[in-house]
Design a protein around this motif. Structure first.
Motif, PDB file in Angstrom:
ATOM      1  N   PRO A 205       0.814  -1.227   0.000  1.00 36.03           N
ATOM      2  CA  PRO A 205       0.000   0.000   0.000  1.00 36.03           C
ATOM      3  C   PRO A 205       0.844   1.273   0.000  1.00 36.03           C
ATOM      4  N   HIS A 206       2.124   1.141   0.310  1.00 35.13           N
ATOM      5  CA  HIS A 206       3.007   2.306   0.300  1.00 35.13           C
ATOM      6  C   HIS A 206       2.985   3.004  -1.050  1.00 35.13           C
ATOM      7  N   TRP A 207       2.764   2.236  -2.125  1.00 36.18           N
ATOM      8  CA  TRP A 207       2.803   2.797  -3.470  1.00 36.18           C
ATOM      9  C   TRP A 207       1.449   3.315  -3.929  1.00 36.18           C
ATOM     10  N   VAL A 208       0.457   3.293  -3.058  1.00 34.25           N
ATOM     11  CA  VAL A 208      -0.854   3.868  -3.348  1.00 34.25           C
ATOM     12  C   VAL A 208      -0.935   5.185  -2.586  1.00 34.25           C
ATOM     13  N   ARG A 212      -0.727   5.518   1.572  1.00 32.85           N
ATOM     14  CA  ARG A 212       0.626   5.600   2.126  1.00 32.85           C
ATOM     15  C   ARG A 212       0.656   6.179   3.543  1.00 32.85           C
ATOM     16  N   PRO A 213      -0.058   7.253   3.857  1.00 36.18           N
ATOM     17  CA  PRO A 213       0.035   7.812   5.216  1.00 36.18           C
ATOM     18  C   PRO A 213      -0.728   7.008   6.268  1.00 36.18           C
ATOM     19  N   ASP A 218      -5.912   0.902   9.804  1.00 33.35           N
ATOM     20  CA  ASP A 218      -6.979   1.661   9.146  1.00 33.35           C
ATOM     21  C   ASP A 218      -7.727   0.758   8.171  1.00 33.35           C
ATOM     22  N   GLU A 219      -9.041   0.904   8.151  1.00 32.84           N
ATOM     23  CA  GLU A 219      -9.882   0.017   7.357  1.00 32.84           C
ATOM     24  C   GLU A 219      -9.543   0.019   5.866  1.00 32.84           C
ATOM     25  N   PRO A 220      -9.281   1.181   5.220  1.00 35.02           N
ATOM     26  CA  PRO A 220      -8.940   1.144   3.787  1.00 35.02           C
ATOM     27  C   PRO A 220      -7.700   0.301   3.497  1.00 35.02           C
ATOM     28  N   VAL A 221      -6.691   0.406   4.359  1.00 35.14           N
ATOM     29  CA  VAL A 221      -5.477  -0.394   4.161  1.00 35.14           C
ATOM     30  C   VAL A 221      -5.775  -1.865   4.414  1.00 35.14           C
ATOM     31  N   ARG A 222      -6.522  -2.151   5.457  1.00 33.57           N
ATOM     32  CA  ARG A 222      -6.876  -3.537   5.767  1.00 33.57           C
ATOM     33  C   ARG A 222      -7.618  -4.181   4.598  1.00 33.57           C
ATOM     34  N   LEU A 296       5.483  -0.193  14.196  1.00 33.19           N
ATOM     35  CA  LEU A 296       4.500   0.801  13.785  1.00 33.19           C
ATOM     36  C   LEU A 296       4.870   2.152  14.372  1.00 33.19           C
ATOM     37  N   GLY A 297       4.918   3.170  13.540  1.00 30.58           N
ATOM     38  CA  GLY A 297       5.297   4.501  13.976  1.00 30.58           C
ATOM     39  C   GLY A 297       6.726   4.866  13.722  1.00 30.58           C
TER      40      GLY A 297
END
Length: 299
Positions: A205-208, A212-213, A218-222, A296-297
């Motif tokens: 997802p880093h490339w979307v 990326r942030p 978060d549900e969209p990433v999941r 994470l972080g």
């Protein structure tokens, strides 16, 4: 019998014996204090030769001392060398016990000794590192045979006390605790992992730009991660493959395991997959699961 049935815990009817050992400076005293806070009868610095005698005394009064923790260190190599015979004697006598081993990186151990202005018990006329190396040599077989290994490198006294509390605060023996941990390969493998899964096969997802942030929490990433080709199948098969392993752990009297799930940075894929694996494992009877996200972080 189903796979789920095979994981049903069996309540013990005898006293619980825990042997606490590990590297000097790794937190044995902190662990002992935490155990005392939760009802354990703790005996520190016990010579291994006295282990059988103490256990025999406790066996005569299981209601008075239902939970006994014995802290054994390596200040005398000659005495410590007898611990294998002492533990073998307990097993031959039908005494069930577990071994908690505390460890930490050499650099952290050196810093702790320097901060406390204490010499290492085995350094003699040499350096602290010499003592640590000698101790690792004495303890290597013990660590390999231990039921639970806790790495305290990144734990302060409060975090270690919390970890011990999570492991041993319940009345009666722990059934099976699983720590499912996400991590980033670029920050190194977790040293205390029993299993390591690599989820870098999932699109990153880093490339979307819009993802990326965000993180795997978060549900969209999941949704993005778990909807990827092969991701859902991997999670299902991985959890299914772990069932006989967990059952085997229980037969072998092992009660704690760390399952590490890694991606590149420990932010997106591994976090989402860790949460999903933890959720599914938590549905198994007799299993307690905690999810942690080591990196994470981090930038």
């Amino acid at each position: 019998m189903t796979e789920a049935d095979s994981l049903t815990p069996v309540k013990p009817t005898e006293s619980e014996l825990l042997v606490v050992t590990g590297m000097s400076g790794a937190g044995r005293s902190t662990a002992a204090n935490a155990l005392e806070d939760h009802g354990w009868y703790v005996v520190e610095n016990l010579p291994p030769q006295m282990l059988g005698t103490l256990t025999e005394l406790v066996a005569r009064m299981p209601q008075s001392i239902p939970k006994l923790a014995v802290v054994i260190d390596v200040r005398s190599k000659e005495l410590f060398n007898d611990i294998k015979a002492a533990l073998a004697g307990l097993r031959a006598a039908g005494v069930n016990y577990r071994v908690l081993f505390l460890d930490a990186d050499d650099a952290v151990l050196v810093r702790r000794f320097e901060q406390g202005r204490r010499p290492h018990p085995l350094q003699g006329d040499g350096r602290i590192l010499d003592g640590i190396a000698a101790e690792r040599d004495v303890l290597k077989e013990m660590k390999y045979a231990s039921d639970i290994v806790v790495d305290t490198t990144d734990l302060n006294v409060h975090a270690l006390a919390t970890a011990v509390t999570e492991l041993f605060s319940e009345s009666g023996p722990i059934v099976l605790r699983l720590n499912v941990m996400s991590f980033g390969f670029k920050y190194g493998l977790p040293v205390d992992a029993n299993f390591v899964a690599d989820v870098r096969f999932i699109p990153n997802p880093h490339w979307v730009p819009q993802l990326r942030p965000q993180t795997g929490l978060d549900e969209p990433v999941r949704e993005y991660v778990l909807a990827a080709a092969g991701a859902g199948d991997f999670v299902s098969r991985y959890v299914h493959a772990l069932v006989p392993v967990l059952d085997g752990y229980r037969r072998e009297n092992k009660h704690y395991a760390t399952i590490a799930v890694g991606c590149t940075g420990g932010k997106h894929r591994s976090v989402a997959v860790t949460e999903e694996i933890a959720k599914r494992l938590a549905q198994l009877p007799g299993v307690q699961v905690a999810a942690h996200h080591r990196d994470l972080g981090r930038e």
